[in-house]
Design a protein around this motif. Structure first.
Motif, short mmCIF file in Angstrom:
data_model
loop_
_atom_site.label_atom_id
_atom_site.label_comp_id
_atom_site.label_asym_id
_atom_site.label_seq_id
_atom_site.Cartn_x
_atom_site.Cartn_y
_atom_site.Cartn_z
N LEU A 65 0.83 -1.20 0.00
CA LEU A 65 0.00 0.00 0.00
C LEU A 65 0.87 1.25 0.00
O LEU A 65 0.60 2.20 -0.75
N ASP A 66 1.90 1.26 0.81
CA ASP A 66 2.82 2.40 0.86
C ASP A 66 3.47 2.63 -0.50
O ASP A 66 3.55 3.79 -0.97
N SER A 67 3.89 1.55 -1.16
CA SER A 67 4.51 1.69 -2.49
C SER A 67 3.51 2.23 -3.51
O SER A 67 3.85 3.10 -4.32
N ALA A 68 2.27 1.75 -3.46
CA ALA A 68 1.24 2.22 -4.38
C ALA A 68 0.94 3.69 -4.17
O ALA A 68 0.80 4.46 -5.13
N LEU A 69 0.86 4.12 -2.91
CA LEU A 69 0.58 5.53 -2.61
C LEU A 69 1.72 6.42 -3.06
O LEU A 69 1.48 7.55 -3.54
N LYS A 70 2.94 5.95 -2.94
CA LYS A 70 4.09 6.73 -3.40
C LYS A 70 4.06 6.91 -4.91
O LYS A 70 4.43 7.97 -5.42
N LYS A 71 3.61 5.90 -5.63
CA LYS A 71 3.50 6.01 -7.09
C LYS A 71 2.46 7.05 -7.50
O LYS A 71 2.64 7.78 -8.46
N PHE A 72 1.35 7.12 -6.75
CA PHE A 72 0.32 8.10 -7.06
C PHE A 72 0.77 9.53 -6.79
O PHE A 72 0.31 10.46 -7.43
N SER A 73 1.68 9.70 -5.84
CA SER A 73 2.10 11.06 -5.46
C SER A 73 3.16 11.63 -6.40
O SER A 73 3.51 12.78 -6.28
N ARG A 74 3.60 10.84 -7.35
CA ARG A 74 4.62 11.36 -8.30
C ARG A 74 4.03 12.22 -9.34
O ARG A 74 3.03 12.32 -9.79
#
Length: 74
Positions: A65-74
């Motif tokens: 989940l943390d990795s997915a959220l980081k991808k969205f914030s780019r």
């Protein structure tokens, strides 16, 4: 980050019935605890490794989940 292994669970001593509290990590590690009522040793069992498996799966889910959220914030 949330750490399921530190969540506490309550159970009654099989000898005296007094309430005791342990963490899921203690269960997963099959620790030995001392009853707060009668001072008897209680050997925790993680039958089938279910506590350890749940802890590991939850850690992986939060990491994903943390990795997915980081991808969205780019």
């Amino acid at each position: 980050m949330f750490d399921l292994s530190q969540e506490k669970i309550d159970f009654n001593c099989p000898d005296c019935g007094r309430g005791n509290r342990v963490t899921l990590k203690q269960v997963a590690d099959q620790a030995t605890i001392i009853c707060v009522g009668c001072w008897e040793r209680i050997y925790l069992k993680d039958n089938g490794g279910s506590a350890r498996k749940t802890i590991n799966e939850t850690k992986k889910a939060f990491k994903d989940l943390d990795s997915a959220l980081k991808k969205f914030s780019r």
